[in-house]
Design an enzyme around this catalytic site. Structure first.
Site, PDB file in Angstrom:
ATOM      1  N   LYS A   1      -4.697  60.767  76.541  1.00 25.87           N
ATOM      2  CA  LYS A   1      -4.804  62.200  76.230  1.00 25.87           C
ATOM      3  C   LYS A   1      -5.209  62.359  74.774  1.00 25.87           C
ATOM      4  O   LYS A   1      -4.525  61.844  73.877  1.00 25.87           O
ATOM      5  CB  LYS A   1      -3.443  62.839  76.501  1.00 25.87           C
TER       6      LYS A   1
HETATM    7  C1  E4P Z   1       0.478  69.465  79.197  1.00 27.19           C
HETATM    8  O1  E4P Z   1      -0.352  68.617  79.260  1.00 27.19           O
HETATM    9  C2  E4P Z   1       0.798  70.202  77.957  1.00 27.19           C
HETATM   10  O2  E4P Z   1       1.095  69.309  76.952  1.00 27.19           O
HETATM   11  C3  E4P Z   1       1.929  71.165  78.199  1.00 27.19           C
HETATM   12  O3  E4P Z   1       1.738  71.819  79.438  1.00 27.19           O
HETATM   13  C4  E4P Z   1       2.154  72.141  77.069  1.00 27.19           C
HETATM   14  O4  E4P Z   1       3.042  73.133  77.483  1.00 27.19           O
HETATM   15  P1  E4P Z   1       3.820  74.101  76.489  1.00 27.19           P
HETATM   16  O5  E4P Z   1       2.877  75.159  76.004  1.00 27.19           O
HETATM   17  O6  E4P Z   1       4.903  74.690  77.330  1.00 27.19           O
HETATM   18  O7  E4P Z   1       4.329  73.260  75.361  1.00 27.19           O
END
Ligand code: E4P
Length: 218
Positions: A83
């Site tokens: 990622k």
């Molecule tokens: C997923 O890949 C993201 O990192 C995550 O959904 C972020 O979510 P948040 O806005 O609740 O931190």
């Protein structure tokens, strides 16, 4: 639509994966911090629980650092998706890793043009953050719809991974908008199957069967 769990907590993943309905996992540095465990150790354990893509996020912000950390992640298993943030260096790393056959999830996407660049860089997944856009009064779901249109217009194969999901309505709307994946906290996963009429209906069926002594004989 595929369902990924949005957590780095291996115990929680094990519990939810028992449903047989979890297609993958997404983690990020904030989620890793919450576990209080070594990030790579957690990823190794998660990789033994879930066979689908597991997103492991780099901490480096420069291209070379990202590539080094990607190497550490990909040694865990073939189903690790590296990622990277949607930055200049992140897009470069995405292009290079994808060309080498590594799955890449490009994260922190907040516009359709960012999503288009990620697709051109060969991303396996693009992660538009719905909830964080809603939080500042913008239209998170509109972004999913726009990316769907752009990707369909040009035949980009990058999967739209709806991220920053806060509740069941987000999952429903993302599915209707054509997102390929929703990554969700386990609290939202548990709410997906709940309906008061299901509970009420089941209670009535069981009460009627008991009253009339209906049994299933083997
Ligand atoms: C997923 O890949 C993201 O990192 C995550 O959904 C972020 O979510 P948040 O806005 O609740 O931190």
């Amino acid at each position: 639509m595929k369902i990924f769990l949005d957590t780095a907590d291996a115990k929680e993943i094990r519990e939810m994966a028992a449903s047989g309905l979890i297609d993958g996992v997404t983690t990020n540095p904030s989620l890793a911090a919450k576990t209080g465990r070594d990030y790579v150790e957690s990823l190794r354990e998660i990789a033994t629980i879930v066979g689908g893509p597991i997103s492991a996020e780099v901490l480096a912000t420069d291209y070379d650092g990202m590539m080094k950390q990607a190497k550490i992640f990909t040694q865990i298993g073939k189903h690790i998706a590296v990622k990277v943030p949607l930055t200049w260096d992140g897009l470069r790393a995405c292009k290079e890793l994808s060309a080498g056959g590594v799955m890449v999830n490009v994260t922190l996407c907040f516009s359709p043009m960012q999503a288009m660049l990620a697709a051109k860089a060969g991303a396996t997944f693009i992660s538009p953050f719905i909830g964080r856009l809603d939080d500042i009064g913008e239209d998170g779901m509109g972004l999913i719809r726009d990316i769907r249109t752009v990707y369909d217009n040009y035949g980009y194969k990058t999967e739209i991974l709806a991220a920053s999901v806060r509740h069941v309505m987000h999952v429903r709307e993302a599915a209707l908008a054509g997102a390929d994946v929703s990554t969700i906290p386990s609290s939202v996963f548990k709410q997906l199957y709940n309906h008061p009429l299901t509970d009420k209906g089941l209670a009535a069926f069981l009460a009627d069967a008991q009253k009339a002594n209906v049994v299933i004989k083997g």
